[in-house]
Each structure stands twice: as C-alpha cells, then as structure tokens.
Design a protein around this motif. Structure first.
Motif, PDB file in Angstrom:
ATOM      1  N   HIS A  31       0.790  -1.053  -0.301  1.00 60.98           N
ATOM      2  CA  HIS A  31       0.247  -0.196   0.215  1.00 60.98           C
ATOM      3  C   HIS A  31       0.113   1.356   0.356  1.00 60.98           C
ATOM      4  N   CYS A  32       0.449   2.033  -1.296  1.00 63.21           N
ATOM      5  CA  CYS A  32       1.134   3.535  -0.681  1.00 63.21           C
ATOM      6  C   CYS A  32       1.317   3.973   0.155  1.00 63.21           C
ATOM      7  N   SER A  33       2.387   4.718   1.513  1.00 56.10           N
ATOM      8  CA  SER A  33       2.664   4.850   2.255  1.00 56.10           C
ATOM      9  C   SER A  33       2.122   6.609   2.862  1.00 56.10           C
ATOM     10  N   VAL A  34       1.386   7.056   1.534  1.00 57.94           N
ATOM     11  CA  VAL A  34       0.866   8.408   1.065  1.00 57.94           C
ATOM     12  C   VAL A  34      -0.975   8.014   1.205  1.00 57.94           C
ATOM     13  N   CYS A  35      -1.376   7.119  -0.175  1.00 59.06           N
ATOM     14  CA  CYS A  35      -3.228   7.695   0.057  1.00 59.06           C
ATOM     15  C   CYS A  35      -3.092   5.791  -0.024  1.00 59.06           C
ATOM     16  N   PHE A  36      -1.975   4.913   0.692  1.00 59.38           N
ATOM     17  CA  PHE A  36      -3.022   2.847   1.146  1.00 59.38           C
ATOM     18  C   PHE A  36      -3.188   2.933  -0.607  1.00 59.38           C
ATOM     19  N   ASN A  37      -3.266   3.729  -1.352  1.00 57.49           N
ATOM     20  CA  ASN A  37      -3.731   2.356  -2.852  1.00 57.49           C
ATOM     21  C   ASN A  37      -2.657   1.622  -3.434  1.00 57.49           C
ATOM     22  N   LEU A  38      -2.754   0.448  -3.913  1.00 55.68           N
ATOM     23  CA  LEU A  38      -2.097  -0.978  -4.498  1.00 55.68           C
ATOM     24  C   LEU A  38      -1.101  -0.305  -5.161  1.00 55.68           C
ATOM     25  N   PRO A  52       5.647   6.522  -3.240  1.00 61.24           N
ATOM     26  CA  PRO A  52       4.979   6.918  -2.644  1.00 61.24           C
ATOM     27  C   PRO A  52       4.216   6.106  -4.564  1.00 61.24           C
ATOM     28  N   CYS A  53       2.786   6.152  -4.618  1.00 62.41           N
ATOM     29  CA  CYS A  53       2.524   5.717  -5.829  1.00 62.41           C
ATOM     30  C   CYS A  53       2.468   6.144  -6.504  1.00 62.41           C
ATOM     31  N   ALA A  54       2.250   5.714  -8.308  1.00 63.14           N
ATOM     32  CA  ALA A  54       1.862   7.007  -9.520  1.00 63.14           C
ATOM     33  C   ALA A  54       1.623   7.379  -9.324  1.00 63.14           C
ATOM     34  N   ILE A  55      -0.070   7.358  -8.666  1.00 61.80           N
ATOM     35  CA  ILE A  55      -0.749   8.990  -9.551  1.00 61.80           C
ATOM     36  C   ILE A  55       0.252   9.940  -8.140  1.00 61.80           C
ATOM     37  N   CYS A  56       0.077   8.952  -6.761  1.00 59.16           N
ATOM     38  CA  CYS A  56       0.705  10.513  -5.271  1.00 59.16           C
ATOM     39  C   CYS A  56       2.091  11.232  -5.638  1.00 59.16           C
ATOM     40  N   GLY A  57       2.682   9.956  -7.086  1.00 57.47           N
ATOM     41  CA  GLY A  57       4.480  10.640  -7.833  1.00 57.47           C
ATOM     42  C   GLY A  57       3.870  11.170  -8.617  1.00 57.47           C
TER      43      GLY A  57
HETATM   44 ZN   LIG Z   1      -0.429   7.131  -3.370  1.00 56.46          ZN
END
Ligand SMILES: [Zn+2]
Length: 232
Positions: free
Chosen positions: A82-89, A94-99
C-alpha cells in the motif's frame, strides 16, 4: 481487536478445519494434490468441486505454465504494497498517482477500496489525489475508525508535509459507496473534517442507492465527479 488480527484468526480457524478433513481424514488424493485443492478452495467463489477441477488443470499443464502462476502469486506478495501516502495498491512508494506532479495535489478523493479508485481512474475525469480507507465503518461488524486509514487521512489534511509533494489539501471529496455504511462513514468523516479549513464535497447522487462504485458505468461516475456537491 484490529481487523487484520481478526482475519488472521479466521484464517487459522479455517486452516484447522481444512486440516481435519485433509488427507488423513480419508482423502483419495495424494497429499500434495489434496493440499492444492484445499488452498484453491479458500479463494472466493471457488467451491470444492471447482478447486478439484483447477488442481487437475494444473496437474495436466506444463511445468512452465504452473510455475508462471506460482511465480505471479509470489511476486504479488513480494512487490505489491500500500502507498504510504494514499494506501493505493502499488509496487512503488509513493504510488504512481501520488508521484505524478501533473496531478492536482490539493484535491483528495476518499474511497473505500483500491478497486473504487481504479473505477474512477478509468473515467479519466479526475486529476487529483486519492485516499483509500481500506473499508468503511461498520459498528455492527466491529469496524471502528481505528481499523481504517482515517488517522492518516486527517494527518494529510492537517500537515501538508504528509501529503504528496508537500502540498496542502484544499478539498476533500467523499466518494464512498451509496450504502447505509458508506453514508455513515461519510457523515463521520464530514464531522471529523469540520473546522480543519478544507472544503468537503461528496459525489453527486447519480449513483444508484445500495450500488457499488466499482460497478457504476463510466458516464454515471463521470457525472458524479463533475456534479459533486458541498456537504453542509
Ligand atoms: Zn499514493
């Protein structure tokens, strides 16, 4: 008790049960085949008969094919988190969206599960960030605020440094499923967010009541995002 602990003990219970009617309890299959059938039978929607059919398919399949499946499962558990910011898989943190610096990091759309996020991403209508709650409040089932990622959500709102790119959140969009529990969770979050200096909106009510975000068609979901309403 934390929900992960509950899952763990439920797993243990079903394993014990599975063991009781395992090979020693008179299964006609060699132990490795019985073990595979038991494991496959734990998957959602797979009964004993389907598990047997899958096990025999794998027995007939080439070694390469069978190992490709076991490798995919091992890789999934090793690399997806899970992304440490938004908890997306994600397989990056961070995940591609947060990044993604082109996204509007001042907006946070709150969903119950990663699959809701995927349904919204597929509309192509939303360019902000997300926050995945990992469930919804359900007092009857013992799901309390601390079982969800609500404290991390509030931290992102209170402290810009906890948000992707260090950008302050200006709007929180509640995108919970239109169910009793989803509505209850939205009201709880609305109350928690009051006085924290962010606009709180919710997806428009085009979604069928009792339905699930993940099954809504793209046009309905896109309208729900476009027509989101302020929560008073
Ligand atoms: Zn994220």
């Amino acid at each position: 008790m934390h929900s992960a602990d509950r899952r763990q003990s439920a797993d243990e219970q079903s394993r014990k049960k599975g063991g009781a009617r395992g090979p020693s309890a008179g299964s006609a299959y060699p132990a490795p085949v019985e073990r595979l059938i038991v494991e496959l039978g734990r998957l959602p929607g797979i009964g004993r008969r389907s598990a047997e059919r899958l096990a025999f398919h794998l027995l007939k399949a080439s070694t390469d094919e069978a190992m490709a499946l076991s490798g995919a499962i091992a890789d999934l558990k090793r690399s997806v988190r899970h992304c440490s910011v938004c908890f997306n898989l994600t397989d990056t943190d961070p995940c591609a969206i947060c990044g993604d610096t082109r996204r509007d990091r001042s907006k946070m759309l709150v969903v119950e599960q990663p699959k809701d996020l995927i349904a919204i991403e597929q509309t192509g209508m939303y360019r902000g960030l997300y926050h995945v709650l990992m469930g919804r409040l359900s007092p009857l089932d013992g799901v309390e605020p601390e079982d969800l990622t609500i404290s991390a959500l509030l931290s992102r709102v209170d402290d810009a440094l906890k948000n992707a790119g260090g950008e302050p959140i200006g709007e929180v969009i509640l995108g919970l499923n239109p169910t009793l529990e989803g509505d209850g969770t939205a009201m709880y979050l609305h109350d928690e967010l009051a006085g924290r200096g962010v606009a709180v909106t919710r997806l428009a009510r085009g979604l069928p009541t009792g339905g699930a975000l993940e099954y809504a068609n793209k046009a309905v979901l896109a309208d729900a995002i476009e027509g989101r309403q302020s929560m008073q």
